[in-house]
Design a protein around this motif. Structure first.
Motif, mmCIF file in Angstrom:
data_model
loop_
_atom_site.group_PDB
_atom_site.id
_atom_site.type_symbol
_atom_site.label_atom_id
_atom_site.label_comp_id
_atom_site.label_asym_id
_atom_site.label_seq_id
_atom_site.Cartn_x
_atom_site.Cartn_y
_atom_site.Cartn_z
ATOM 1 N N PRO A 49 -3.273 5.224 -1.963
ATOM 2 C CA PRO A 49 -4.717 5.071 -2.207
ATOM 3 C C PRO A 49 -5.066 3.758 -2.901
ATOM 4 C CG PRO A 49 -3.984 7.246 -2.899
ATOM 5 C CD PRO A 49 -2.761 6.460 -2.550
ATOM 6 N N ASP A 50 -4.205 3.277 -3.796
ATOM 7 C CA ASP A 50 -4.473 2.004 -4.466
ATOM 8 C C ASP A 50 -4.528 0.854 -3.459
ATOM 9 O OD1 ASP A 50 -4.618 3.152 -6.954
ATOM 10 O OD2 ASP A 50 -2.573 2.635 -7.531
ATOM 11 N N TRP A 51 -3.638 0.883 -2.487
ATOM 12 C CA TRP A 51 -3.637 -0.153 -1.464
ATOM 13 C C TRP A 51 -4.915 -0.072 -0.634
ATOM 14 C CZ3 TRP A 51 -3.760 0.213 3.875
ATOM 15 C CH2 TRP A 51 -3.568 -0.984 4.557
ATOM 16 N N LEU A 52 -5.281 1.146 -0.245
ATOM 17 C CA LEU A 52 -6.456 1.324 0.612
ATOM 18 C C LEU A 52 -7.752 0.966 -0.111
ATOM 19 C CD1 LEU A 52 -7.461 2.336 3.391
ATOM 20 C CD2 LEU A 52 -7.702 4.587 2.343
ATOM 21 N N LEU A 53 -7.878 1.370 -1.374
ATOM 22 C CA LEU A 53 -9.138 1.195 -2.093
ATOM 23 C C LEU A 53 -9.281 -0.160 -2.779
ATOM 24 C CD1 LEU A 53 -9.344 4.737 -3.691
ATOM 25 C CD2 LEU A 53 -10.663 3.878 -1.747
ATOM 26 N N VAL A 54 -8.214 -0.636 -3.414
ATOM 27 C CA VAL A 54 -8.339 -1.864 -4.204
ATOM 28 C C VAL A 54 -7.325 -2.934 -3.814
ATOM 29 C CG1 VAL A 54 -9.430 -0.756 -6.192
ATOM 30 C CG2 VAL A 54 -6.944 -0.872 -6.076
ATOM 31 N N ASP A 55 -6.635 -2.742 -2.677
ATOM 32 C CA ASP A 55 -5.680 -3.719 -2.165
ATOM 33 C C ASP A 55 -4.632 -4.083 -3.212
ATOM 34 O OD1 ASP A 55 -4.551 -5.301 -0.208
ATOM 35 O OD2 ASP A 55 -5.794 -7.045 -0.674
ATOM 36 N N ARG A 56 -4.085 -3.042 -3.858
ATOM 37 C CA ARG A 56 -3.062 -3.257 -4.875
ATOM 38 C C ARG A 56 -1.859 -2.374 -4.566
ATOM 39 N NH1 ARG A 56 -4.460 -2.056 -10.970
ATOM 40 N NH2 ARG A 56 -6.431 -2.123 -9.924
ATOM 41 N N GLY A 57 -0.669 -2.931 -4.722
ATOM 42 C CA GLY A 57 0.540 -2.160 -4.516
ATOM 43 C C GLY A 57 0.953 -2.116 -3.057
ATOM 44 N N ASP A 123 -5.301 4.735 -14.378
ATOM 45 C CA ASP A 123 -4.225 4.196 -13.541
ATOM 46 C C ASP A 123 -4.700 3.934 -12.104
ATOM 47 O OD1 ASP A 123 -4.456 6.743 -12.498
ATOM 48 O OD2 ASP A 123 -2.328 7.241 -12.707
ATOM 49 N N GLN A 124 -6.021 3.913 -11.902
ATOM 50 C CA GLN A 124 -6.662 3.632 -10.622
ATOM 51 C C GLN A 124 -6.535 4.766 -9.609
ATOM 52 O OE1 GLN A 124 -8.614 0.975 -10.567
ATOM 53 N NE2 GLN A 124 -7.877 0.544 -12.620
ATOM 54 N N SER A 125 -6.078 5.941 -10.034
ATOM 55 C CA SER A 125 -6.040 7.089 -9.141
ATOM 56 C C SER A 125 -7.319 7.894 -9.353
ATOM 57 C CB SER A 125 -4.804 7.954 -9.427
ATOM 58 O OG SER A 125 -4.869 8.475 -10.739
#
Length: 134
Positions: A49-57, A123-125
């Protein structure tokens, strides 16, 4: 879509959305809605989800190292995490009283019911809860 080997029409079918919606997102005319992002994450649970939402990880979630490290079920009650301020046994057949002023829209009070509660963590979740019709 590329990593999953899907064409836009196939993705639209899997998500249960109109193919034009996928086309508009791909062309940059529209941004995906929160509902669309939820559908993607539900259909592809390995997606981070971090990659999809905030382009991280990384694009995909890491594999759990062991059974003990696996995340717990997201079926926990939202209110289990809040400090108890009222007795647990409440009559849910009557609406809870509130000291907050009603929200005025166009100078009239509108009765509204929540359809979704989303909690964002540091933690951005996030977790999303929908009330049951009991």
């Amino acid at each position: 879509m590329k990593n999953e080997g899907l064409k836009p029409g196939q993705l639209a079918e899997m998500l249960g959305v109109n193919p034009a919606g996928i086309s508009h997102i791909m062309a940059g005319r529209n941004k995906p809605s929160f509902e669309m992002l939820q559908k993607i994450l539900r259909q592809f649970p390995a997606l981070n989800p971090d990659w999809l939402l905030v382009d991280r990880g990384p694009m995909y979630r890491p594999e759990p190292k062991s059974e003990a490290a696996a995340p717990t079920s997201n079926t926990a009650n939202l209110f289990d995490r809040l400090p108890a301020t009222e007795p647990a046994a409440t009559d849910r057949s009557q609406p809870a009283s509130s000291t907050a002023a009603p929200i005025a829209v166009n100078a009239s009070t509108v009765k509204r019911r929540p359809t979704r509660i989303v909690i964002f963590y540091d933690d951005q979740s996030f977790e999303s809860y929908a009330p049951t019709n009991e």
